[in-house]
Scaffold this motif. Structure first.
Motif, PDB file in Angstrom:
ATOM      1  N   MET A 108       0.839  -1.174  -0.033  1.00  0.00           N
ATOM      2  CA  MET A 108      -0.012  -0.094  -0.009  1.00  0.00           C
ATOM      3  C   MET A 108       0.808   1.343  -0.007  1.00  0.00           C
ATOM      4  SD  MET A 108      -3.004   0.759  -0.284  1.00  0.00           S
ATOM      5  CE  MET A 108      -4.121   2.526  -0.043  1.00  0.00           C
ATOM      6  N   LEU A 109       1.881   1.218   0.730  1.00  0.00           N
ATOM      7  CA  LEU A 109       2.691   2.696   0.827  1.00  0.00           C
ATOM      8  C   LEU A 109       3.479   2.578  -0.442  1.00  0.00           C
ATOM      9  CD1 LEU A 109       3.773   4.741   2.942  1.00  0.00           C
ATOM     10  CD2 LEU A 109       5.723   2.972   3.654  1.00  0.00           C
ATOM     11  N   THR A 110       3.881   1.351  -0.917  1.00  0.00           N
ATOM     12  CA  THR A 110       4.500   1.606  -2.303  1.00  0.00           C
ATOM     13  C   THR A 110       3.438   2.273  -3.185  1.00  0.00           C
ATOM     14  OG1 THR A 110       5.896  -0.602  -1.717  1.00  0.00           O
ATOM     15  CG2 THR A 110       5.619   0.306  -4.156  1.00  0.00           C
ATOM     16  N   LEU A 111       2.317   1.821  -3.299  1.00  0.00           N
ATOM     17  CA  LEU A 111       1.368   2.560  -4.303  1.00  0.00           C
ATOM     18  C   LEU A 111       1.123   4.084  -3.837  1.00  0.00           C
ATOM     19  CD1 LEU A 111      -0.892   2.105  -6.328  1.00  0.00           C
ATOM     20  CD2 LEU A 111      -2.648   1.634  -4.419  1.00  0.00           C
ATOM     21  N   ILE A 112       1.209   4.382  -2.571  1.00  0.00           N
ATOM     22  CA  ILE A 112       0.961   5.744  -2.256  1.00  0.00           C
ATOM     23  C   ILE A 112       2.227   6.559  -2.939  1.00  0.00           C
ATOM     24  CG2 ILE A 112       0.953   7.298  -0.502  1.00  0.00           C
ATOM     25  CD1 ILE A 112      -0.603   5.298   1.038  1.00  0.00           C
ATOM     26  N   LEU A 113       3.627   5.860  -2.607  1.00  0.00           N
ATOM     27  CA  LEU A 113       4.671   6.590  -3.024  1.00  0.00           C
ATOM     28  C   LEU A 113       4.816   6.851  -4.476  1.00  0.00           C
ATOM     29  CD1 LEU A 113       7.066   4.812  -0.436  1.00  0.00           C
ATOM     30  CD2 LEU A 113       6.686   7.423  -0.762  1.00  0.00           C
ATOM     31  N   PHE A 114       4.232   5.676  -5.224  1.00  0.00           N
ATOM     32  CA  PHE A 114       4.414   5.492  -6.786  1.00  0.00           C
ATOM     33  C   PHE A 114       3.176   6.920  -7.294  1.00  0.00           C
ATOM     34  CE2 PHE A 114       6.031   1.359  -8.641  1.00  0.00           C
ATOM     35  CZ  PHE A 114       7.074   1.445  -7.648  1.00  0.00           C
ATOM     36  N   LEU A 115       2.121   6.891  -6.495  1.00  0.00           N
ATOM     37  CA  LEU A 115       1.257   8.007  -6.800  1.00  0.00           C
ATOM     38  C   LEU A 115       1.774   9.312  -6.644  1.00  0.00           C
ATOM     39  CD1 LEU A 115      -2.258   6.367  -5.747  1.00  0.00           C
ATOM     40  CD2 LEU A 115      -1.429   6.832  -8.093  1.00  0.00           C
ATOM     41  N   LEU A 116       2.445   9.480  -5.782  1.00  0.00           N
ATOM     42  CA  LEU A 116       3.070  10.660  -5.360  1.00  0.00           C
ATOM     43  C   LEU A 116       4.152  11.102  -6.530  1.00  0.00           C
ATOM     44  CD1 LEU A 116       3.695  10.496  -1.371  1.00  0.00           C
ATOM     45  CD2 LEU A 116       2.066  12.188  -2.751  1.00  0.00           C
ATOM     46  N   ALA A 117       5.125   9.776  -6.947  1.00  0.00           N
ATOM     47  CA  ALA A 117       5.928  10.127  -7.986  1.00  0.00           C
ATOM     48  C   ALA A 117       5.255  10.493  -9.282  1.00  0.00           C
ATOM     49  CB  ALA A 117       6.854   8.896  -8.028  1.00  0.00           C
ATOM     50  N   GLY A 118       4.144   9.866  -9.251  1.00  0.00           N
ATOM     51  CA  GLY A 118       3.370  10.151 -10.425  1.00  0.00           C
ATOM     52  C   GLY A 118       2.797  11.647 -10.651  1.00  0.00           C
ATOM     53  N   LEU A 119       3.050  12.419  -9.656  1.00  0.00           N
ATOM     54  CA  LEU A 119       2.538  13.896  -9.666  1.00  0.00           C
ATOM     55  C   LEU A 119       3.735  14.452 -10.467  1.00  0.00           C
ATOM     56  CD1 LEU A 119       1.315  14.663  -6.164  1.00  0.00           C
ATOM     57  CD2 LEU A 119      -0.037  14.745  -8.087  1.00  0.00           C
ATOM     58  N   VAL A 120       4.860  14.087 -10.017  1.00  0.00           N
ATOM     59  CA  VAL A 120       5.954  14.893 -10.763  1.00  0.00           C
ATOM     60  C   VAL A 120       6.732  14.263 -11.941  1.00  0.00           C
ATOM     61  CG1 VAL A 120       6.635  16.451  -8.904  1.00  0.00           C
ATOM     62  CG2 VAL A 120       7.386  14.051  -8.917  1.00  0.00           C
ATOM     63  N   LEU A 121       6.536  12.834 -11.902  1.00  0.00           N
ATOM     64  CA  LEU A 121       6.822  12.145 -13.262  1.00  0.00           C
ATOM     65  C   LEU A 121       5.173  11.829 -13.775  1.00  0.00           C
ATOM     66  CD1 LEU A 121       9.482   9.584 -12.092  1.00  0.00           C
ATOM     67  CD2 LEU A 121       9.994  11.627 -13.085  1.00  0.00           C
ATOM     68  N   GLY A 167      13.279   9.790  -6.875  1.00  0.00           N
ATOM     69  CA  GLY A 167      13.352   9.670  -5.384  1.00  0.00           C
ATOM     70  C   GLY A 167      12.436   8.801  -4.867  1.00  0.00           C
ATOM     71  N   LEU A 168      11.013   9.297  -5.086  1.00  0.00           N
ATOM     72  CA  LEU A 168       9.909   8.669  -4.558  1.00  0.00           C
ATOM     73  C   LEU A 168       9.827   7.364  -5.338  1.00  0.00           C
ATOM     74  CD1 LEU A 168       7.514  11.759  -4.888  1.00  0.00           C
ATOM     75  CD2 LEU A 168       8.265  10.562  -2.644  1.00  0.00           C
ATOM     76  N   LEU A 169      10.119   7.135  -6.607  1.00  0.00           N
ATOM     77  CA  LEU A 169      10.311   5.995  -7.064  1.00  0.00           C
ATOM     78  C   LEU A 169      10.941   4.756  -6.369  1.00  0.00           C
ATOM     79  CD1 LEU A 169       8.788   4.593  -9.713  1.00  0.00           C
ATOM     80  CD2 LEU A 169      10.869   5.460 -11.033  1.00  0.00           C
ATOM     81  N   ALA A 170      12.306   5.441  -6.258  1.00  0.00           N
ATOM     82  CA  ALA A 170      13.269   4.418  -5.723  1.00  0.00           C
ATOM     83  C   ALA A 170      12.828   4.147  -4.151  1.00  0.00           C
ATOM     84  CB  ALA A 170      14.338   5.049  -5.463  1.00  0.00           C
ATOM     85  N   LEU A 171      12.466   5.056  -3.599  1.00  0.00           N
ATOM     86  CA  LEU A 171      11.767   4.782  -2.306  1.00  0.00           C
ATOM     87  C   LEU A 171      10.618   3.709  -2.170  1.00  0.00           C
ATOM     88  CD1 LEU A 171      12.279   5.759   0.524  1.00  0.00           C
ATOM     89  CD2 LEU A 171      10.324   7.439   0.447  1.00  0.00           C
ATOM     90  N   GLY A 172       9.667   3.839  -3.268  1.00  0.00           N
ATOM     91  CA  GLY A 172       8.656   3.043  -3.164  1.00  0.00           C
ATOM     92  C   GLY A 172       9.247   1.641  -3.660  1.00  0.00           C
ATOM     93  N   ARG A 173      10.184   1.320  -4.449  1.00  0.00           N
ATOM     94  CA  ARG A 173      10.666   0.222  -4.935  1.00  0.00           C
ATOM     95  C   ARG A 173      11.554  -0.739  -3.546  1.00  0.00           C
ATOM     96  NH1 ARG A 173      11.479  -2.030  -9.162  1.00  0.00           N
ATOM     97  NH2 ARG A 173      11.006  -1.134 -11.233  1.00  0.00           N
ATOM     98  N   LEU A 174      12.123   0.460  -2.670  1.00  0.00           N
ATOM     99  CA  LEU A 174      12.653   0.333  -1.418  1.00  0.00           C
ATOM    100  C   LEU A 174      11.788  -0.519  -0.655  1.00  0.00           C
ATOM    101  CD1 LEU A 174      15.726   0.259  -0.459  1.00  0.00           C
ATOM    102  CD2 LEU A 174      14.932   2.308   1.000  1.00  0.00           C
ATOM    103  N   VAL A 175      10.646  -0.028  -0.328  1.00  0.00           N
ATOM    104  CA  VAL A 175       9.697  -0.306   0.781  1.00  0.00           C
ATOM    105  C   VAL A 175       9.148  -1.685   0.178  1.00  0.00           C
ATOM    106  CG1 VAL A 175       7.322   0.307   1.571  1.00  0.00           C
ATOM    107  CG2 VAL A 175       8.998   2.188   1.463  1.00  0.00           C
TER     108      VAL A 175
END
Lengths: 268, 548
Positions: free
Chosen positions: A1-14, A58-66
């Motif tokens: 779930m956290l990954t999804l949120i991080l990916f969606l946040l990344a989707g704001l700027v990518l 950065g958010l993408l990498a964080l999402g992958r890490l999580v």
């Protein structure tokens, strides 16, 4: 779930449509507005264009890490979403005549492609930087047009090639760089995304890359046809770039081309 | 040449007289270097790689690349020399020479490329630079419009090549051309992720890329319309750049030997383009546009030769075509100017036939003449092939080419019959002798190119095999075609002898066809409409989303 949120946040700027509406609103701010005033200087907007993808990466990498690297199906969904966003904005770019909107939509179309590579584990940092940096020369030259003529807009002052040859030469090179013609970092970024992604899914990788690239060319040519080519107006005062500014721009373009080569050397 | 482009730009403001000298000098030097490279390669036993220590910008020196470099630099020098006076009064003289040097440099890079990324870079840049050369007259809207058509079509051709590069890199982990071919030969059954045969997929993509650059149906519309560029650019384009498709197919010949049926697409598209280009050429009243369609037809023939497995013949064809088409383009302006004062057509039967439209009654029996027309060219093409290469009969591609030679010869003899005149058999003899000379030269030189470009006979055989279809069906179709064509000639002769040409007999059908062809089958109109529809849809979408 956290990954999804991080990916969606990344989707704001990518940018991923419709999350992309926000970044487009930001990049298209009118200098007369409060926020636009703060971004009125081209250097501020250039900083934004480089910073936003870095935040996204950065958010993408964080999402992958999580997720511990296990993002299989989610990454594929985001890759398809990114690919569709890229083609959608490339298609919309065809009818854009305003410089600010043009850059914002090209930014969206280009950076959305990062998702295509990311799904196939292409390291996103260098391609994102390559695609974002390729837009900078045009950003500054659009600003030059806005300073001279009040706005950077296709069709308002055609035929600059005859009245402002130095500016036009640089403008042509900047447009070519923005639409990822070889030697621009954008071209090598696309190659890197393509080479990396094709090993995982050929259609999902090559189709959006190819279609977007084709449509960027079309819209880039629309820019040139309405600004550089055509018959100049008699009622305007034309002032070409000074030698020092021209050399500065040319040096920046050369530096970006060298960065492109650096990218390709890193890729192969 | 890139150095020359830079030097021209730098000296232009201070020493404008030096511009043509630098440019022509660099072009001449390039030709000398290309010639030396070619001569050196003639004595070599294999190709070799040259590089700068980078992953890109490597060169592959082999027979094909050096031969093509020689052609490009020779055409480049002729175009340079011609341009010195032709463009002298042009205000954009300097820009023209910078772009001309640039396009010759990237074309040379393309033919000499040693890795697929360099090939892609150069392939792509040729289209970009051509766009600016065609847009030379920046005020003219048609120039901008048709230059855009050119760039867009070329970009469509770039995409499959990008896919080729990506697929090859994924499959073999290298982009160096000889290494790629060696890897493919070691694993010819390799497949893509989608389970398609890799060699077949690569072959298909290469063909599409070649079709775009060589103006093949349905990607042909850019070529006949790009006549707003300066004449030297037209010459360069028609003698050099459109040949890129034939070069690309030949460069990837080691891929095609591992394909099955892919070359049939080249045969089909080449055949359609040949017929369409030749028909359209006859419909044009503008000499340059007629030459444009003629190039499309010739390129179609070249692609068709590849589709039949006669790869080296395609290279010979593109060189021969390049030389004569450059001559025609560079001479077209002078011919138009002269013809305005004096059409210079000698009085006699041809003048009456072509200008006064007086069709004389043929003086001899149509049956005798038809018999000669159908049999003699067939004997000549068959005899010439038998003389030079006795083993050609088992190659399907060679037989199809023989068929085309036969049709061409018969058409020429049919024309002699239509013209009529007092001494038709003397004229017929001259034409037959000329035809025999042409065919013999074609076959001999074609074989010399075969030995030069593909010295391994097994490889040549493998190329023909890759283009072959089931032999039973092939023989059946071939015999049927021969019978149909022979019957067609006899019918045509009979109609002419009776003074009732088909155009009069089936007038409505003829007029409908004429209308369709005069609008060039509406293909360009269709593309224009599609483009406008896409732009309108884009505008509507943007308005709906408030441009965000």
């Amino acid at each position: 779930m956290l990954t999804l949120i991080l990916f969606l946040l990344a989707g704001l700027v990518l940018p991923l449509f419709p999350l992309s509406l926000g970044v487009n609103l930001l990049l298209q701010q009118d200098p007369a507005s409060a926020l636009g005033g703060r971004l009125a200087h081209p250097a501020a907007r250039a900083g934004l264009l480089v910073l936003l993808p870095l935040v996204g990466v950065g958010l993408l990498a964080l999402g992958r890490l999580v997720a511990g690297g296990e993002v299989g199906a989610l990454a594929t969904v985001f890759a398809m979403w990114g690919g569709l966003t890229s083609v959608f904005y490339a298609f919309r770019l065809l009818s854009v005549r305003d410089g600010r909107i043009w850059l914002a939509q090209l930014y969206t179309s280009a950076l959305a492609l990062i998702w295509v590579g990311a799904a196939h584990e292409v390291p996103p940092l260098l391609p994102a930087l390559g695609l974002a940096l390729s837009l900078l020369p045009l950003l500054f030259l659009f600003d030059g047009l806005a300073v001279r003529f009040g706005s950077a807009r296709v069709g308002l002052y055609p035929g600059l090639g005859l009245c402002m040859p130095v500016f036009s030469t640089l403008f042509i090179l900047a447009v070519l760089m923005a639409v990822a013609v070889p030697f621009s970092p954008g071209f090598f970024a696309i190659s890197e995304l393509g080479f990396g992604g094709v090993g995982r899914n050929e259609l999902l990788t090559l189709l959006p890359l190819g279609l977007s690239w084709l449509l960027w060319t079309w819209s880039g040519i629309n820019l040139l046809a309405g600004i550089v080519f055509g018959t100049p107006r008699d009622d305007l005062a034309y002032a070409d770039l000074g030698a020092r500014v021209a050399v500065r721009h040319a040096a920046a373009l050369l530096a970006l081309a060298l960065f492109g080569l650096f990218l390709v050397e890193g890729m192969l | 040449m890139l150095g020359s482009a830079l030097a021209v730009r730098l000296v232009a403001d201070r020493q404008s007289l030096l511009v043509p000298r630098i440019s022509v000098g660099a072009s001449a030097l390039t030709l000398v270097l290309a010639l030396l490279l070619f001569l050196q390669q003639l004595g070599a036993t294999s190709g070799r790689m040259l590089g700068l220590g980078l992953s890109v910008f490597t060169l592959y020196i082999d027979w094909l690349s050096t031969l093509m470099a020689l052609l490009v630099s020779a055409v480049g020098l002729v175009v340079h020399v011609f341009s010195v006076r032709y463009m002298r009064d042009d205000p954009a003289y300097v820009r023209f020479f910078v772009l001309l040097d640039g396009i010759i440099a990237v074309t040379l890079l393309m033919v000499l490329a040693g890795d697929l990324l360099t090939l892609l870079l150069a392939w792509h840049l040729v289209g970009v630079l051509l766009y600016f050369l065609l847009n030379h007259e920046t005020r003219r809207r048609p120039a901008t419009r048709y230059a855009f058509w050119t760039l867009f079509t070329h970009r469509i051709g770039d995409l499959p090549l990008l896919a080729v590069v990506a697929l090859v890199y994924h499959a073999f982990g290298t982009l160096a051309i000889p290494e790629v071919f060696a890897a493919l030969a070691a694993a010819p059954q390799a497949t893509t992720l989608l389970g398609l045969p890799l060699a077949g997929t690569l072959g298909l993509l290469i063909l599409i890329a070649a079709f775009a650059k060589s103006a093949q149906f349905p990607l042909h519309t850019w070529l006949p319309y790009t006549m707003d560029g300066p004449t030297p650019v037209s010459a360069l384009m028609h003698a050099g750049i459109v040949n890129a498709g034939g070069f690309l197919i030949n460069r990837f010949a080691p891929v095609f030997v591992h394909t099955d049926s892919v070359l049939l697409l080249a045969l089909a598209v080449g055949l359609i383009s040949t017929i369409m280009g030749s028909l359209m050429m006859l419909m044009q009243s503008d000499i340059k546009k007629a030459l444009g369609y003629s190039t499309m037809g010739q390129m179609g023939y070249m692609v068709m030769e590849c589709g039949l497995g006669a790869f080296s013949l395609a290279i010979y064809h593109l060189i021969a075509h390049g030389v004569f088409k450059a001559t025609l383009f560079l001479g077209s302006g002078a011919i138009i100017a002269k013809a305005r004062k004096d059409p210079n057509i000698p009085e006699g039967e041809i003048y009456q036939f072509m200008v006064e439209r007086k069709v004389p009654r043929p003086p001899v029996s149509w049956i005798i003449f038809a018999g000669i027309t159908v049999t003699v060219p067939l004997l000549i093409v068959f005899g010439a092939h038998q003389l030079v290469d006795g083993g050609f009969l088992h190659r399907q591609g060679a037989l199809i080419l023989l068929l085309f030679g036969w049709i061409t010869g018969a058409q020429t003899l049919f024309f002699v019959y239509k013209i009529g005149g007092e001494r038709p058999f003397t004229l017929l003899l001259y034409v037959i002798l000329s035809f025999a000379m042409v065919i013999l030269t074609y076959v001999v030189v074609g074989h010399a190119f075969d030995a030069l470009l593909y010295p391994d006979p097994d490889f040549r055989e493998a190329l023909y095999q890759a283009a072959a279809v089931d032999s039973g069906w092939f023989v059946l179709v071939l015999l049927l075609l021969v019978a149909l064509i022979a019957m067609g000639w006899f019918i045509a002769f009979r109609f002419v002898a009776e003074g009732q040409p088909p155009s009069r007999r089936w007038r409505t059908l003829y007029l409908n066809l004429y209308t369709l062809m005069s609008r060039e089958f509406y293909i360009a109109d269709l593309y224009s409409r599609a483009g406008e529809a896409v732009l309108a849809a884009s505008k509507r979408t943007n308005a709906l989303l408030r441009w965000r």
